[in-house]
Design an enzyme around this catalytic site. Structure first.
Site, PDB file in Angstrom:
ATOM      1  N   LYS A 105      42.436  43.359  53.925  1.00 24.38           N
ATOM      2  CA  LYS A 105      42.120  42.231  53.036  1.00 24.38           C
ATOM      3  C   LYS A 105      42.674  40.967  53.672  1.00 24.38           C
ATOM      4  O   LYS A 105      43.640  41.027  54.439  1.00 24.38           O
ATOM      5  CB  LYS A 105      42.789  42.425  51.670  1.00 24.38           C
TER       6      LYS A 105
HETATM    7  P1  NAD Z   1      33.942  34.771  42.369  1.00 20.36           P
HETATM    8  O1  NAD Z   1      34.801  33.778  43.037  1.00 20.36           O
HETATM    9  O2  NAD Z   1      32.492  34.814  42.678  1.00 20.36           O
HETATM   10  O3  NAD Z   1      34.091  34.622  40.778  1.00 20.36           O
HETATM   11  C1  NAD Z   1      35.343  34.629  40.175  1.00 20.36           C
HETATM   12  C2  NAD Z   1      35.181  34.405  38.687  1.00 20.36           C
HETATM   13  O4  NAD Z   1      36.483  34.474  38.103  1.00 20.36           O
HETATM   14  C3  NAD Z   1      34.625  33.026  38.332  1.00 20.36           C
HETATM   15  O5  NAD Z   1      33.747  33.151  37.240  1.00 20.36           O
HETATM   16  C4  NAD Z   1      35.874  32.247  37.942  1.00 20.36           C
HETATM   17  O6  NAD Z   1      35.620  31.176  37.054  1.00 20.36           O
HETATM   18  C5  NAD Z   1      36.689  33.344  37.288  1.00 20.36           C
HETATM   19  N1  NAD Z   1      38.116  33.000  37.231  1.00 20.36           N
HETATM   20  C6  NAD Z   1      38.896  32.531  38.242  1.00 20.36           C
HETATM   21  N2  NAD Z   1      40.144  32.272  37.781  1.00 20.36           N
HETATM   22  C7  NAD Z   1      40.136  32.589  36.459  1.00 20.36           C
HETATM   23  C8  NAD Z   1      41.108  32.525  35.439  1.00 20.36           C
HETATM   24  N3  NAD Z   1      42.337  32.063  35.668  1.00 20.36           N
HETATM   25  N4  NAD Z   1      40.744  32.934  34.193  1.00 20.36           N
HETATM   26  C9  NAD Z   1      39.488  33.383  33.933  1.00 20.36           C
HETATM   27  N5  NAD Z   1      38.537  33.455  34.874  1.00 20.36           N
HETATM   28  C10 NAD Z   1      38.853  33.066  36.116  1.00 20.36           C
HETATM   29  O7  NAD Z   1      34.635  36.207  42.654  1.00 20.36           O
HETATM   30  P2  NAD Z   1      33.958  37.647  42.659  1.00 20.36           P
HETATM   31  O8  NAD Z   1      33.505  37.927  44.036  1.00 20.36           O
HETATM   32  O9  NAD Z   1      33.029  37.764  41.520  1.00 20.36           O
HETATM   33  O10 NAD Z   1      35.240  38.584  42.416  1.00 20.36           O
HETATM   34  C11 NAD Z   1      35.741  38.849  41.112  1.00 20.36           C
HETATM   35  C12 NAD Z   1      36.655  40.071  41.169  1.00 20.36           C
HETATM   36  O11 NAD Z   1      35.921  41.195  41.669  1.00 20.36           O
HETATM   37  C13 NAD Z   1      37.865  39.943  42.086  1.00 20.36           C
HETATM   38  O12 NAD Z   1      38.937  40.659  41.526  1.00 20.36           O
HETATM   39  C14 NAD Z   1      37.407  40.612  43.366  1.00 20.36           C
HETATM   40  O13 NAD Z   1      38.482  41.092  44.140  1.00 20.36           O
HETATM   41  C15 NAD Z   1      36.596  41.752  42.790  1.00 20.36           C
HETATM   42  N6  NAD Z   1      35.603  42.309  43.711  1.00 20.36           N
HETATM   43  C16 NAD Z   1      34.636  41.529  44.272  1.00 20.36           C
HETATM   44  C17 NAD Z   1      33.688  42.112  45.105  1.00 20.36           C
HETATM   45  C18 NAD Z   1      32.540  41.325  45.703  1.00 20.36           C
HETATM   46  O14 NAD Z   1      31.662  41.945  46.329  1.00 20.36           O
HETATM   47  N7  NAD Z   1      32.458  40.014  45.510  1.00 20.36           N
HETATM   48  C19 NAD Z   1      33.764  43.478  45.413  1.00 20.36           C
HETATM   49  C20 NAD Z   1      34.769  44.249  44.814  1.00 20.36           C
HETATM   50  C21 NAD Z   1      35.669  43.644  43.963  1.00 20.36           C
END
Ligand code: NAD
Length: 413
Positions: A105
Protein backbone atom coordinates in the site's frame (compact mmCIF):
# COMPACT_ATOMS: atom_id res chain seq x y z
CA UNK A 1 -13.49 10.56 14.39
CA UNK A 2 -11.50 7.68 15.94
CA UNK A 3 -8.42 6.86 13.86
CA UNK A 4 -7.78 3.44 12.42
CA UNK A 5 -5.65 1.58 14.93
CA UNK A 6 -3.92 -0.53 12.35
CA UNK A 7 -1.60 -2.36 14.68
CA UNK A 8 -4.43 -3.61 16.84
CA UNK A 9 -6.89 -4.23 13.99
CA UNK A 10 -4.67 -6.43 11.84
CA UNK A 11 -2.62 -8.09 14.60
CA UNK A 12 -5.66 -8.86 16.69
CA UNK A 13 -7.67 -10.25 13.77
CA UNK A 14 -4.78 -12.39 12.63
CA UNK A 15 -4.28 -14.10 15.98
CA UNK A 16 -7.63 -15.93 16.06
CA UNK A 17 -6.96 -17.49 12.65
CA UNK A 18 -3.29 -18.22 13.48
CA UNK A 19 -4.53 -20.13 16.55
CA UNK A 20 -7.02 -22.05 14.42
CA UNK A 21 -4.19 -23.05 12.05
CA UNK A 22 -1.80 -23.69 14.98
CA UNK A 23 0.90 -21.61 13.29
CA UNK A 24 4.30 -21.52 15.00
CA UNK A 25 5.41 -18.31 16.76
CA UNK A 26 8.17 -17.93 14.12
CA UNK A 27 5.69 -18.12 11.23
CA UNK A 28 3.36 -15.64 12.97
CA UNK A 29 6.28 -13.23 13.25
CA UNK A 30 7.21 -13.69 9.58
CA UNK A 31 3.62 -13.14 8.48
CA UNK A 32 3.21 -10.07 10.64
CA UNK A 33 6.41 -8.27 9.74
CA UNK A 34 6.48 -6.11 6.57
CA UNK A 35 9.14 -6.91 3.97
CA UNK A 36 9.98 -3.29 3.08
CA UNK A 37 8.85 0.17 4.23
CA UNK A 38 9.78 3.33 2.34
CA UNK A 39 9.15 6.88 3.53
CA UNK A 40 9.90 9.70 1.13
CA UNK A 41 9.87 13.45 1.09
CA UNK A 42 7.67 14.77 -1.74
CA UNK A 43 8.42 18.43 -2.52
CA UNK A 44 5.71 20.02 -4.69
CA UNK A 45 6.08 23.24 -6.65
CA UNK A 46 2.80 25.08 -6.06
CA UNK A 47 1.17 27.22 -8.75
CA UNK A 48 2.04 30.42 -6.82
CA UNK A 49 5.76 29.54 -6.92
CA UNK A 50 6.02 28.36 -3.32
CA UNK A 51 7.19 24.86 -2.39
CA UNK A 52 5.21 22.50 -0.17
CA UNK A 53 6.73 19.32 1.25
CA UNK A 54 4.46 16.29 1.75
CA UNK A 55 5.42 12.92 3.23
CA UNK A 56 4.75 9.74 1.25
CA UNK A 57 5.03 6.04 2.06
CA UNK A 58 5.08 2.72 0.24
CA UNK A 59 4.96 -0.45 2.31
CA UNK A 60 5.45 -3.88 0.73
CA UNK A 61 4.13 -6.28 3.32
CA UNK A 62 4.63 -9.75 1.86
CA UNK A 63 5.60 -10.99 -1.60
CA UNK A 64 5.82 -14.73 -1.00
CA UNK A 65 2.99 -15.43 -3.49
CA UNK A 66 3.95 -12.89 -6.18
CA UNK A 67 4.66 -9.21 -6.85
CA UNK A 68 3.15 -6.96 -4.21
CA UNK A 69 -0.07 -5.16 -5.09
CA UNK A 70 -2.01 -2.35 -3.48
CA UNK A 71 -3.47 1.12 -3.86
CA UNK A 72 -2.11 4.61 -3.32
CA UNK A 73 -4.10 6.84 -0.99
CA UNK A 74 -4.05 10.65 -0.91
CA UNK A 75 -5.61 11.79 2.35
CA UNK A 76 -4.53 14.13 5.18
CA UNK A 77 -4.65 11.31 7.78
CA UNK A 78 -2.21 9.04 5.90
CA UNK A 79 0.75 7.95 8.03
CA UNK A 80 3.15 5.01 8.06
CA UNK A 81 1.07 3.08 10.58
CA UNK A 82 -2.06 3.31 8.42
CA UNK A 83 -0.19 2.39 5.23
CA UNK A 84 1.45 -0.58 6.97
CA UNK A 85 -1.89 -1.93 8.17
CA UNK A 86 -3.49 -1.47 4.75
CA UNK A 87 -0.52 -3.20 3.08
CA UNK A 88 -0.98 -6.14 5.45
CA UNK A 89 -4.66 -6.36 4.54
CA UNK A 90 -3.69 -6.51 0.85
CA UNK A 91 -1.55 -9.60 1.53
CA UNK A 92 -4.58 -11.38 2.99
CA UNK A 93 -6.90 -10.06 0.27
CA UNK A 94 -4.79 -11.29 -2.68
CA UNK A 95 -4.23 -14.64 -0.93
CA UNK A 96 -7.93 -15.08 -0.09
CA UNK A 97 -8.91 -14.47 -3.73
CA UNK A 98 -6.05 -16.75 -4.80
CA UNK A 99 -4.40 -14.11 -6.99
CA UNK A 100 -0.66 -14.47 -7.74
CA UNK A 101 0.20 -11.32 -5.77
CA UNK A 102 1.43 -10.22 -2.36
CA UNK A 103 0.31 -7.10 -0.50
CA UNK A 104 1.44 -3.47 -0.54
CA UNK A 105 0.00 0.00 0.00
CA UNK A 106 1.12 3.55 -0.53
CA UNK A 107 -0.03 6.98 0.45
CA UNK A 108 0.74 10.65 0.70
CA UNK A 109 -0.41 12.80 3.59
CA UNK A 110 -2.21 15.48 1.61
CA UNK A 111 -5.74 16.73 0.93
CA UNK A 112 -6.01 16.40 -2.87
CA UNK A 113 -9.04 18.71 -2.94
CA UNK A 114 -6.73 21.59 -1.88
CA UNK A 115 -4.46 21.08 -4.91
CA UNK A 116 -4.95 22.30 -8.48
CA UNK A 117 -4.73 19.72 -11.26
CA UNK A 118 -1.17 20.80 -12.12
CA UNK A 119 -0.11 20.60 -8.45
CA UNK A 120 -1.66 17.14 -8.18
CA UNK A 121 0.25 16.04 -11.29
CA UNK A 122 3.56 17.38 -9.93
CA UNK A 123 2.94 15.68 -6.56
CA UNK A 124 2.14 12.36 -8.27
CA UNK A 125 5.18 12.48 -10.55
CA UNK A 126 7.55 13.33 -7.69
CA UNK A 127 6.10 10.61 -5.43
CA UNK A 128 6.39 8.06 -8.26
CA UNK A 129 9.99 9.06 -8.99
CA UNK A 130 10.92 8.68 -5.33
CA UNK A 131 9.43 5.20 -4.86
CA UNK A 132 10.13 3.94 -8.42
CA UNK A 133 13.23 2.04 -7.31
CA UNK A 134 10.94 -0.43 -5.49
CA UNK A 135 8.22 -0.64 -8.19
CA UNK A 136 7.98 -2.87 -11.27
CA UNK A 137 5.42 -5.05 -13.08
CA UNK A 138 6.99 -8.12 -11.43
CA UNK A 139 7.91 -6.33 -8.19
CA UNK A 140 5.19 -3.95 -6.93
CA UNK A 141 2.13 -2.64 -8.80
CA UNK A 142 0.13 0.35 -7.43
CA UNK A 143 -3.57 1.09 -8.07
CA UNK A 144 -6.06 3.80 -7.07
CA UNK A 145 -7.43 4.14 -3.54
CA UNK A 146 -9.04 6.99 -1.61
CA UNK A 147 -8.20 10.36 -3.18
CA UNK A 148 -6.60 8.88 -6.31
CA UNK A 149 -8.10 7.80 -9.64
CA UNK A 150 -7.37 6.75 -13.22
CA UNK A 151 -5.75 10.12 -14.02
CA UNK A 152 -3.32 9.73 -11.10
CA UNK A 153 -2.48 6.22 -12.38
CA UNK A 154 -1.91 7.68 -15.88
CA UNK A 155 0.68 10.13 -14.45
CA UNK A 156 2.35 7.32 -12.49
CA UNK A 157 2.50 5.19 -15.65
CA UNK A 158 3.96 8.07 -17.68
CA UNK A 159 6.56 8.98 -15.05
CA UNK A 160 7.70 5.37 -14.67
CA UNK A 161 7.70 4.68 -18.44
CA UNK A 162 9.64 7.88 -19.27
CA UNK A 163 12.75 6.44 -17.62
CA UNK A 164 12.24 2.72 -18.12
CA UNK A 165 10.34 2.35 -21.40
CA UNK A 166 6.60 1.84 -21.94
CA UNK A 167 5.36 -0.27 -19.03
CA UNK A 168 1.55 -0.38 -18.86
CA UNK A 169 1.59 -3.21 -16.27
CA UNK A 170 3.29 -0.91 -13.72
CA UNK A 171 -0.10 0.33 -12.41
CA UNK A 172 -3.70 -0.86 -12.61
CA UNK A 173 -6.90 1.15 -12.52
CA UNK A 174 -5.64 3.10 -15.56
CA UNK A 175 -7.91 4.84 -18.08
CA UNK A 176 -9.03 2.48 -20.87
CA UNK A 177 -7.03 4.49 -23.46
CA UNK A 178 -3.79 3.65 -21.65
CA UNK A 179 -4.40 -0.08 -21.22
CA UNK A 180 -6.94 0.00 -18.42
CA UNK A 181 -9.45 -2.84 -18.18
CA UNK A 182 -13.13 -2.58 -18.94
CA UNK A 183 -15.05 -3.00 -15.73
CA UNK A 184 -12.17 -1.96 -13.41
CA UNK A 185 -13.68 1.32 -12.24
CA UNK A 186 -16.90 -0.29 -11.03
CA UNK A 187 -15.26 -3.56 -9.95
CA UNK A 188 -14.98 -2.94 -6.20
CA UNK A 189 -18.61 -1.82 -5.93
CA UNK A 190 -19.76 -4.73 -8.11
CA UNK A 191 -17.78 -7.18 -5.96
CA UNK A 192 -19.30 -5.82 -2.73
CA UNK A 193 -22.78 -6.23 -4.20
CA UNK A 194 -22.05 -9.85 -5.23
CA UNK A 195 -20.81 -10.78 -1.73
CA UNK A 196 -23.84 -9.08 -0.13
CA UNK A 197 -26.20 -10.98 -2.44
CA UNK A 198 -24.55 -14.31 -1.61
CA UNK A 199 -24.79 -13.60 2.14
CA UNK A 200 -28.42 -12.49 1.78
CA UNK A 201 -29.27 -15.82 0.13
CA UNK A 202 -27.46 -17.87 2.73
CA UNK A 203 -28.70 -16.05 5.83
CA UNK A 204 -32.22 -15.26 4.57
CA UNK A 205 -31.76 -11.48 4.76
CA UNK A 206 -34.12 -9.39 2.59
CA UNK A 207 -32.55 -8.48 -0.76
CA UNK A 208 -35.11 -7.02 -3.19
CA UNK A 209 -36.89 -4.53 -0.95
CA UNK A 210 -34.19 -4.83 1.72
CA UNK A 211 -32.71 -1.57 3.07
CA UNK A 212 -29.15 -0.21 3.10
CA UNK A 213 -27.28 2.80 4.50
CA UNK A 214 -23.94 3.92 3.13
CA UNK A 215 -20.99 6.08 4.19
CA UNK A 216 -18.91 7.24 1.22
CA UNK A 217 -20.08 8.06 -2.30
CA UNK A 218 -16.75 7.93 -4.10
CA UNK A 219 -15.53 5.20 -6.42
CA UNK A 220 -16.67 2.30 -4.24
CA UNK A 221 -19.79 3.84 -2.68
CA UNK A 222 -21.31 5.35 -5.82
CA UNK A 223 -20.93 2.23 -7.97
CA UNK A 224 -22.14 0.01 -5.15
CA UNK A 225 -25.17 2.26 -4.64
CA UNK A 226 -26.04 2.00 -8.36
CA UNK A 227 -25.75 -1.80 -8.35
CA UNK A 228 -27.89 -2.10 -5.21
CA UNK A 229 -30.45 0.29 -6.68
CA UNK A 230 -30.62 -1.85 -9.85
CA UNK A 231 -31.07 -4.96 -7.68
CA UNK A 232 -34.02 -3.34 -5.91
CA UNK A 233 -32.32 -2.74 -2.56
CA UNK A 234 -33.70 0.47 -1.00
CA UNK A 235 -30.89 2.86 -0.01
CA UNK A 236 -32.30 4.95 2.82
CA UNK A 237 -29.20 6.94 3.82
CA UNK A 238 -25.96 8.15 2.22
CA UNK A 239 -23.26 10.35 3.76
CA UNK A 240 -19.86 11.56 2.59
CA UNK A 241 -17.26 14.14 3.67
CA UNK A 242 -19.71 16.98 2.91
CA UNK A 243 -22.75 15.67 4.87
CA UNK A 244 -25.60 13.30 4.12
CA UNK A 245 -29.21 12.58 3.18
CA UNK A 246 -31.92 10.28 4.50
CA UNK A 247 -35.17 9.08 2.96
CA UNK A 248 -37.25 6.32 4.50
CA UNK A 249 -38.84 5.53 1.13
CA UNK A 250 -35.43 5.15 -0.53
CA UNK A 251 -33.11 7.62 -2.26
CA UNK A 252 -33.18 8.12 -6.02
CA UNK A 253 -29.61 6.96 -6.67
CA UNK A 254 -29.34 8.09 -10.33
CA UNK A 255 -30.47 11.59 -9.24
CA UNK A 256 -28.04 11.57 -6.29
CA UNK A 257 -25.21 10.52 -8.62
CA UNK A 258 -25.97 13.48 -10.90
CA UNK A 259 -26.05 15.80 -7.88
CA UNK A 260 -22.67 14.53 -6.62
CA UNK A 261 -21.10 14.93 -10.08
CA UNK A 262 -22.20 18.53 -10.30
CA UNK A 263 -21.66 19.67 -6.68
CA UNK A 264 -18.86 17.26 -5.62
CA UNK A 265 -20.74 16.09 -2.54
CA UNK A 266 -23.90 14.51 -1.15
CA UNK A 267 -24.82 17.54 0.99
CA UNK A 268 -27.65 19.63 -0.36
CA UNK A 269 -29.38 16.79 -2.25
CA UNK A 270 -33.04 17.66 -2.29
CA UNK A 271 -34.42 14.13 -2.54
CA UNK A 272 -34.15 13.53 1.22
CA UNK A 273 -33.65 15.08 4.66
CA UNK A 274 -30.19 16.17 5.84
CA UNK A 275 -28.27 13.59 7.88
CA UNK A 276 -24.91 13.80 9.70
CA UNK A 277 -22.20 11.14 9.61
CA UNK A 278 -22.67 10.62 13.37
CA UNK A 279 -26.42 9.94 12.99
CA UNK A 280 -25.89 7.59 10.04
CA UNK A 281 -24.77 4.67 12.22
CA UNK A 282 -28.06 4.38 14.11
CA UNK A 283 -30.25 4.37 10.99
CA UNK A 284 -32.32 1.12 11.04
CA UNK A 285 -31.54 -0.98 7.95
CA UNK A 286 -30.63 -4.48 6.80
CA UNK A 287 -27.18 -3.51 5.48
CA UNK A 288 -24.92 -0.83 7.01
CA UNK A 289 -22.06 -0.11 4.64
CA UNK A 290 -18.99 1.94 5.59
CA UNK A 291 -17.34 2.76 2.21
CA UNK A 292 -15.04 5.65 3.16
CA UNK A 293 -12.49 5.78 5.98
CA UNK A 294 -11.15 3.09 8.30
CA UNK A 295 -11.68 2.88 12.08
CA UNK A 296 -15.23 4.28 11.99
CA UNK A 297 -17.04 1.47 13.86
CA UNK A 298 -15.85 1.64 17.46
CA UNK A 299 -17.03 0.61 20.92
CA UNK A 300 -17.03 4.24 22.07
CA UNK A 301 -18.88 5.74 19.10
CA UNK A 302 -21.43 3.38 17.64
CA UNK A 303 -20.96 -0.44 17.91
CA UNK A 304 -23.86 -0.66 20.35
CA UNK A 305 -26.03 1.67 18.29
CA UNK A 306 -25.86 -0.04 14.92
CA UNK A 307 -29.40 -1.07 13.98
CA UNK A 308 -28.56 -3.31 11.02
CA UNK A 309 -28.51 -7.06 10.38
CA UNK A 310 -25.29 -7.01 8.36
CA UNK A 311 -22.24 -4.76 8.53
CA UNK A 312 -20.71 -4.70 5.05
CA UNK A 313 -17.07 -3.61 5.19
CA UNK A 314 -16.69 -1.94 1.80
CA UNK A 315 -13.99 0.33 3.29
CA UNK A 316 -10.70 -1.11 4.44
CA UNK A 317 -10.38 -1.63 8.20
CA UNK A 318 -13.62 0.11 9.26
CA UNK A 319 -14.18 -1.92 12.47
CA UNK A 320 -11.94 -1.95 15.56
CA UNK A 321 -11.37 -5.37 17.20
CA UNK A 322 -13.44 -4.50 20.29
CA UNK A 323 -16.30 -3.25 18.12
CA UNK A 324 -16.02 -6.46 16.11
CA UNK A 325 -16.55 -8.51 19.30
CA UNK A 326 -19.56 -6.39 20.26
CA UNK A 327 -21.12 -6.95 16.83
CA UNK A 328 -20.57 -10.72 17.12
CA UNK A 329 -22.25 -10.70 20.57
CA UNK A 330 -25.12 -8.66 19.16
CA UNK A 331 -25.63 -11.18 16.34
CA UNK A 332 -24.75 -8.70 13.59
CA UNK A 333 -23.18 -10.50 10.64
CA UNK A 334 -19.94 -8.86 9.44
CA UNK A 335 -18.81 -9.24 5.81
CA UNK A 336 -15.07 -8.64 6.29
CA UNK A 337 -13.26 -6.01 4.23
CA UNK A 338 -10.70 -8.19 2.51
CA UNK A 339 -13.49 -10.40 1.18
CA UNK A 340 -16.19 -7.77 0.55
CA UNK A 341 -14.06 -5.20 -1.27
CA UNK A 342 -11.73 -7.57 -3.15
CA UNK A 343 -13.43 -6.97 -6.53
CA UNK A 344 -11.06 -4.09 -7.31
CA UNK A 345 -7.91 -6.13 -6.94
CA UNK A 346 -9.45 -9.06 -8.82
CA UNK A 347 -10.06 -6.87 -11.88
CA UNK A 348 -6.66 -5.22 -11.31
CA UNK A 349 -5.24 -8.71 -11.71
CA UNK A 350 -7.20 -9.11 -14.97
CA UNK A 351 -5.87 -5.71 -16.11
CA UNK A 352 -2.26 -6.68 -15.30
CA UNK A 353 -2.52 -9.96 -17.21
CA UNK A 354 -4.10 -8.16 -20.21
CA UNK A 355 -1.20 -5.64 -20.16
CA UNK A 356 1.45 -8.36 -19.99
CA UNK A 357 -0.18 -10.10 -22.97
CA UNK A 358 -0.95 -6.85 -24.85
CA UNK A 359 -4.50 -8.13 -25.20
CA UNK A 360 -7.92 -6.79 -24.22
CA UNK A 361 -10.95 -8.59 -22.77
CA UNK A 362 -14.45 -7.27 -23.35
CA UNK A 363 -16.50 -6.05 -20.39
CA UNK A 364 -18.75 -9.09 -20.28
CA UNK A 365 -15.74 -11.39 -19.92
CA UNK A 366 -14.31 -9.23 -17.11
CA UNK A 367 -17.60 -9.06 -15.21
CA UNK A 368 -18.35 -12.75 -15.49
CA UNK A 369 -14.80 -13.72 -14.41
CA UNK A 370 -15.15 -11.29 -11.46
CA UNK A 371 -18.50 -12.79 -10.47
CA UNK A 372 -17.01 -16.30 -10.52
CA UNK A 373 -14.06 -15.28 -8.33
CA UNK A 374 -16.18 -13.40 -5.77
CA UNK A 375 -18.82 -16.13 -5.46
CA UNK A 376 -16.12 -18.82 -5.08
CA UNK A 377 -14.31 -16.79 -2.40
CA UNK A 378 -17.52 -16.10 -0.47
CA UNK A 379 -18.56 -19.78 -0.54
CA UNK A 380 -15.12 -20.95 0.54
CA UNK A 381 -15.13 -18.51 3.48
CA UNK A 382 -18.69 -19.40 4.48
CA UNK A 383 -17.79 -23.11 4.34
CA UNK A 384 -14.77 -22.72 6.65
CA UNK A 385 -16.83 -20.53 9.01
CA UNK A 386 -19.49 -23.25 9.26
CA UNK A 387 -16.98 -26.08 9.61
CA UNK A 388 -15.07 -24.44 12.49
CA UNK A 389 -17.93 -22.38 13.95
CA UNK A 390 -16.00 -19.11 13.58
CA UNK A 391 -16.86 -15.69 12.16
CA UNK A 392 -16.55 -15.01 8.44
CA UNK A 393 -13.54 -12.80 9.24
CA UNK A 394 -11.66 -15.53 11.11
CA UNK A 395 -12.49 -18.01 8.36
CA UNK A 396 -11.22 -15.61 5.68
CA UNK A 397 -8.01 -15.04 7.64
CA UNK A 398 -7.51 -18.78 8.08
CA UNK A 399 -7.72 -19.37 4.31
CA UNK A 400 -5.42 -16.45 3.49
CA UNK A 401 -2.87 -17.15 6.24
CA UNK A 402 -2.61 -20.79 5.24
CA UNK A 403 -1.85 -19.85 1.62
CA UNK A 404 0.78 -17.26 2.53
CA UNK A 405 2.35 -19.47 5.23
CA UNK A 406 2.68 -22.36 2.75
CA UNK A 407 4.37 -20.09 0.20
CA UNK A 408 6.72 -18.67 2.88
CA UNK A 409 7.58 -22.16 4.06
CA UNK A 410 8.30 -23.46 0.54
CA UNK A 411 10.40 -20.48 -0.49
CA UNK A 412 12.46 -20.74 2.70
CA UNK A 413 14.39 -18.06 4.51
P1 NAD B 1 -12.88 7.85 -2.98
O1 NAD B 1 -11.82 8.83 -2.69
O2 NAD B 1 -13.32 7.64 -4.38
O3 NAD B 1 -14.18 8.20 -2.10
C1 NAD B 1 -14.09 8.37 -0.73
C2 NAD B 1 -15.45 8.75 -0.18
O4 NAD B 1 -15.32 8.87 1.23
C3 NAD B 1 -15.95 10.10 -0.68
O5 NAD B 1 -17.34 10.03 -0.90
C4 NAD B 1 -15.64 11.04 0.48
O6 NAD B 1 -16.47 12.17 0.54
C5 NAD B 1 -15.87 10.10 1.65
N1 NAD B 1 -15.19 10.58 2.87
C6 NAD B 1 -13.91 11.00 2.99
N2 NAD B 1 -13.68 11.42 4.26
C7 NAD B 1 -14.85 11.26 4.93
C8 NAD B 1 -15.26 11.53 6.25
N3 NAD B 1 -14.43 12.08 7.14
N4 NAD B 1 -16.54 11.24 6.59
C9 NAD B 1 -17.41 10.71 5.69
N5 NAD B 1 -17.06 10.44 4.42
C10 NAD B 1 -15.81 10.71 4.05
O7 NAD B 1 -12.37 6.46 -2.32
P2 NAD B 1 -12.78 4.97 -2.71
O8 NAD B 1 -11.82 4.50 -3.72
O9 NAD B 1 -14.23 4.90 -2.95
O10 NAD B 1 -12.41 4.19 -1.35
C11 NAD B 1 -13.31 4.13 -0.26
C12 NAD B 1 -12.88 3.00 0.68
O11 NAD B 1 -12.87 1.76 -0.05
C13 NAD B 1 -11.48 3.13 1.27
O12 NAD B 1 -11.48 2.59 2.56
C14 NAD B 1 -10.63 2.28 0.35
O13 NAD B 1 -9.46 1.82 0.97
C15 NAD B 1 -11.59 1.14 0.08
N6 NAD B 1 -11.31 0.39 -1.15
C16 NAD B 1 -11.26 1.01 -2.37
C17 NAD B 1 -11.03 0.25 -3.51
C18 NAD B 1 -11.03 0.85 -4.90
O14 NAD B 1 -10.95 0.09 -5.87
N7 NAD B 1 -11.17 2.17 -5.05
C19 NAD B 1 -10.80 -1.13 -3.40
C20 NAD B 1 -10.87 -1.73 -2.14
C21 NAD B 1 -11.13 -0.95 -1.03
Amino acid sequence: MTRLNVESITTNQLEAAANLLQLSPEMRLRLRTPFREITVQVPVLMDDGSVRVCIGHRVQHNGARGPTKGGVRYHPTVDLDEVRGLATLMTWKTALLDLPFGGAKGGVSVDPSELSRTELERLTRKFTERIAIALGPYRDIPAPDMGTDGQVMAWMLDEYSAKRGYTPAIVTGKPITLGGSYGREAATGRGVMIVMREAAREYGIPWKGGTAALQGFGNVGSHLASFLYEEGVRIVAVTDATGGVFSDSGLDIPALTKHVHSTHGVAGFEGGDPLTNEKLWSVPCDYMIPAALGGVITKEDNANELACRVLVEAANGPTTPIADKILAERGILVLPDFLANAGGVVVSYFEWTQNLQQFRWDEEQVNSALEKKMVAAYREVAGVAREHDVTLRTAAYAIALRRVAEAEEMRGL
